[in-house]
Design a protein around this motif. Structure first.
Motif, PDB file in Angstrom:
ATOM      1  N   GLU A   9       0.811  -1.213   0.000  1.00 55.42           N
ATOM      2  CA  GLU A   9       0.000   0.000   0.000  1.00 55.42           C
ATOM      3  C   GLU A   9       0.846   1.266   0.000  1.00 55.42           C
ATOM      4  O   GLU A   9       0.342   2.337  -0.278  1.00 55.42           O
ATOM      5  N   GLY A  10       2.118   1.164   0.334  1.00 56.94           N
ATOM      6  CA  GLY A  10       2.985   2.335   0.318  1.00 56.94           C
ATOM      7  C   GLY A  10       3.010   3.114   1.615  1.00 56.94           C
ATOM      8  O   GLY A  10       3.350   4.305   1.624  1.00 56.94           O
ATOM      9  N   LEU A  11       2.656   2.484   2.733  1.00 58.40           N
ATOM     10  CA  LEU A  11       2.728   3.182   4.019  1.00 58.40           C
ATOM     11  C   LEU A  11       4.179   3.477   4.386  1.00 58.40           C
ATOM     12  O   LEU A  11       5.070   2.672   4.125  1.00 58.40           O
ATOM     13  N   ASP A  52       1.198  10.249  -1.961  1.00 60.26           N
ATOM     14  CA  ASP A  52       0.317   9.911  -3.081  1.00 60.26           C
ATOM     15  C   ASP A  52       0.178  11.107  -4.017  1.00 60.26           C
ATOM     16  O   ASP A  52      -0.218  12.203  -3.594  1.00 60.26           O
ATOM     17  N   LYS A  53       0.545  10.889  -5.265  1.00 62.12           N
ATOM     18  CA  LYS A  53       0.415  11.885  -6.328  1.00 62.12           C
ATOM     19  C   LYS A  53       0.997  13.241  -5.906  1.00 62.12           C
ATOM     20  O   LYS A  53       0.296  14.273  -5.918  1.00 62.12           O
ATOM     21  N   PRO A  54       2.253  13.299  -5.505  1.00 63.83           N
ATOM     22  CA  PRO A  54       2.840  14.575  -5.066  1.00 63.83           C
ATOM     23  C   PRO A  54       2.962  15.550  -6.233  1.00 63.83           C
ATOM     24  O   PRO A  54       3.187  15.160  -7.380  1.00 63.83           O
ATOM     25  N   MET A  55       2.848  16.815  -5.908  1.00 66.37           N
ATOM     26  CA  MET A  55       2.977  17.861  -6.910  1.00 66.37           C
ATOM     27  C   MET A  55       4.435  18.301  -6.992  1.00 66.37           C
ATOM     28  O   MET A  55       5.240  18.057  -6.087  1.00 66.37           O
ATOM     29  N   GLU A  56       4.761  18.971  -8.092  1.00 68.64           N
ATOM     30  CA  GLU A  56       6.135  19.424  -8.279  1.00 68.64           C
ATOM     31  C   GLU A  56       6.477  20.488  -7.240  1.00 68.64           C
ATOM     32  O   GLU A  56       5.682  21.366  -6.936  1.00 68.64           O
ATOM     33  N   GLY A  57       7.674  20.360  -6.685  1.00 69.18           N
ATOM     34  CA  GLY A  57       8.128  21.268  -5.654  1.00 69.18           C
ATOM     35  C   GLY A  57       7.937  20.753  -4.238  1.00 69.18           C
ATOM     36  O   GLY A  57       8.494  21.334  -3.304  1.00 69.18           O
ATOM     37  N   GLN A  58       7.182  19.680  -4.053  1.00 62.72           N
ATOM     38  CA  GLN A  58       6.943  19.167  -2.714  1.00 62.72           C
ATOM     39  C   GLN A  58       8.172  18.433  -2.183  1.00 62.72           C
ATOM     40  O   GLN A  58       8.917  17.809  -2.943  1.00 62.72           O
ATOM     41  N   ILE A  59       8.352  18.505  -0.864  1.00 66.49           N
ATOM     42  CA  ILE A  59       9.455  17.839  -0.180  1.00 66.49           C
ATOM     43  C   ILE A  59       8.880  16.998   0.946  1.00 66.49           C
ATOM     44  O   ILE A  59       7.977  17.444   1.676  1.00 66.49           O
ATOM     45  N   PHE A  60       9.389  15.786   1.095  1.00 65.89           N
ATOM     46  CA  PHE A  60       8.975  14.882   2.158  1.00 65.89           C
ATOM     47  C   PHE A  60      10.218  14.370   2.874  1.00 65.89           C
ATOM     48  O   PHE A  60      11.278  14.182   2.256  1.00 65.89           O
ATOM     49  N   LEU A  61      10.061  14.143   4.168  1.00 65.75           N
ATOM     50  CA  LEU A  61      11.110  13.519   4.983  1.00 65.75           C
ATOM     51  C   LEU A  61      10.513  12.256   5.581  1.00 65.75           C
ATOM     52  O   LEU A  61       9.511  12.324   6.306  1.00 65.75           O
ATOM     53  N   ILE A  62      11.101  11.111   5.260  1.00 68.19           N
ATOM     54  CA  ILE A  62      10.585   9.840   5.745  1.00 68.19           C
ATOM     55  C   ILE A  62      11.696   9.082   6.465  1.00 68.19           C
ATOM     56  O   ILE A  62      12.882   9.377   6.295  1.00 68.19           O
ATOM     57  N   PRO A  69      11.131  -1.799   1.108  1.00 68.57           N
ATOM     58  CA  PRO A  69      11.673  -0.985   0.010  1.00 68.57           C
ATOM     59  C   PRO A  69      11.089   0.413   0.043  1.00 68.57           C
ATOM     60  O   PRO A  69      10.244   0.738   0.880  1.00 68.57           O
ATOM     61  N   PHE A  70      11.537   1.235  -0.890  1.00 71.25           N
ATOM     62  CA  PHE A  70      11.012   2.598  -0.960  1.00 71.25           C
ATOM     63  C   PHE A  70       9.518   2.546  -1.286  1.00 71.25           C
ATOM     64  O   PHE A  70       9.095   1.829  -2.193  1.00 71.25           O
ATOM     65  N   PRO A  71       8.691   3.291  -0.548  1.00 71.81           N
ATOM     66  CA  PRO A  71       7.234   3.196  -0.760  1.00 71.81           C
ATOM     67  C   PRO A  71       6.817   3.777  -2.103  1.00 71.81           C
ATOM     68  O   PRO A  71       7.426   4.720  -2.617  1.00 71.81           O
ATOM     69  N   ILE A  72       5.762   3.196  -2.648  1.00 72.01           N
ATOM     70  CA  ILE A  72       5.205   3.723  -3.897  1.00 72.01           C
ATOM     71  C   ILE A  72       4.534   5.063  -3.605  1.00 72.01           C
ATOM     72  O   ILE A  72       4.023   5.303  -2.512  1.00 72.01           O
ATOM     73  N   ASP A  73       4.541   5.954  -4.604  1.00 79.68           N
ATOM     74  CA  ASP A  73       4.040   7.312  -4.407  1.00 79.68           C
ATOM     75  C   ASP A  73       2.911   7.681  -5.358  1.00 79.68           C
ATOM     76  O   ASP A  73       2.588   8.854  -5.503  1.00 79.68           O
ATOM     77  N   GLY A  74       2.321   6.691  -6.034  1.00 83.92           N
ATOM     78  CA  GLY A  74       1.215   6.992  -6.932  1.00 83.92           C
ATOM     79  C   GLY A  74       1.637   7.435  -8.310  1.00 83.92           C
ATOM     80  O   GLY A  74       0.782   7.710  -9.150  1.00 83.92           O
TER      81      GLY A  74
END
Length: 353
Positions: A9-11, A52-62, A69-74
């Protein structure tokens, strides 16, 4: 099984606060953010969530766990991820992973999205990953890949936040505050030393005993449950299909674990098959558009040579025609002095005369 479900599921464990919009991010900025993130993660719990479905310019820290493995992002990417390391100074080494030609299925008309991942492989915490999405060179979308990569709607997540680093590593933070009571959740629970956190970090559906003795008992209990379940499933399958044991099934998944769910296994094979097809057709569809075209097949001939040969062959043809005409004239001439001769002999009167 919960671990594989979360993987499919990409959690992932995300830093709860928004990090702002940045059209572009330099390697120096990514390094400073990772160093700052190491300090923030000491006293800030990470929450279970999706990218999920990130827009251009977004930043995430995980916080990426080693067993997942690396989670799926849509998004679907039509290129293979490129990975390289750079020297960040001070004994640090930063790993950068970049993949291009991404798109949101059913939304984007071209594949223009770029994802970059940064992590400190040396001189920092390697499980803290900074993710940045940006815009890149667009490319046509392959119709066979233009379909959702995950099932929607996404399953709601009600798991508590968890500390991933520091003295509180492993403690869960439930919603609300204060002691238990109506409408209130229990306070943060100490789950033991940080060495036990590698077992799951509060992965939904996976318990975390507080001490080594409890951990051993918990593992033994899980093993007994799995053995009983396997024995029960084996007995049920033998009772329902007694003749099925004589049939030899093709073992085409020797590299897959038997503990993987059917859904996860199907999703893994689906993505792997599309990666194979992408390797086959990627260069044919998205090759070098400015490549030099090969020379035409008739470029090995010269026009002067061809004209000379043509003139020579034409002269030979005319000569052959003239010889044929000269050879046909005697046979076609008919003598004018030929007269008809009677087949009967001379008459009697002609003899007497």
């Amino acid at each position: 099984m919960a671990q594989h479900a979360a993987q499919a599921e990409g959690l992932c464990l995300r830093y709860p606060d928004a990090l702002g919009q940045h059209p572009q991010i330099t390697q120096e900025s990514a390094l400073q953010m990772l160093l700052r993130a190491t300090q923030l993660a000491q006293h800030t719990p990470f929450t279970w969530s999706y990218i999920d479905k990130p827009m251009e310019g977004q930043i995430f820290l995980i916080f990426q766990m080693p067993q997942l493995p690396f989670p799926i992002d849509g998004l679907i990417y039509q290129d293979r991820e490129q990975r390289y390391s750079i020297n960040a100074g001070g004994g640090r080494e930063m790993e950068v992973s970049e993949v291009k030609f991404g798109f949101i299925p059913g939304v984007d008309s071209t594949a223009f999205r770029v994802r970059r991942r940064f992590r400190l492989s040396k001189g920092g915490h390697p499980q803290l990953v900074l993710i940045h999405y940006s815009r890149g060179q667009p490319a046509p979308i392959m119709p066979s890949l233009n379909q959702p990569v995950r099932n929607y709607p996404l399953r709601p997540v009600n798991e508590p936040a968890v500390y991933v680093m520091g003295e509180k590593q492993g403690q869960k933070v439930f919603p609300g505050a204060g002691g238990p009571g109506p409408g209130r959740a229990p306070p943060p629970v100490d789950r033991g030393p940080a060495t036990e956190m590698g077992m799951g970090y509060g992965l939904p559906g996976m318990g975390m005993p507080g001490n080594p003795q409890a951990l051993l008992a918990h593992q033994n209990n899980n093993m007994e449950v799995l053995e009983k379940r396997a024995l029960r499933d084996r007995s049920a399958s033998m009772g329902q299909r007694p003749a099925a044991s004589a049939r030899v099934e093709d073992d085409d998944s020797a590299d897959e674990s038997e503990t993987i769910s059917t859904r996860t296994l199907a999703l893994t094979r689906y993505r792997r098959n599309h990666e194979y097809m992408n390797e086959v057709f990627m260069y044919a569809a998205f090759g070098n558009k400015n490549a030099v075209s090969p020379p035409p097949p008739y470029s090995i001939f010269k026009k002067e040579d061809l004209e000379e040969k043509f003139a020579k062959l034409t002269a030979e043809v005319e000569e052959l025609k003239a010889k044929a005409a000269a050879r046909g004239q005697p046979s076609s001439a008919v003598p004018n002095d030929l007269v008809d001769v009677s087949m009967e002999g001379p008459s009697l009167t002609d003899v007497v005369a």
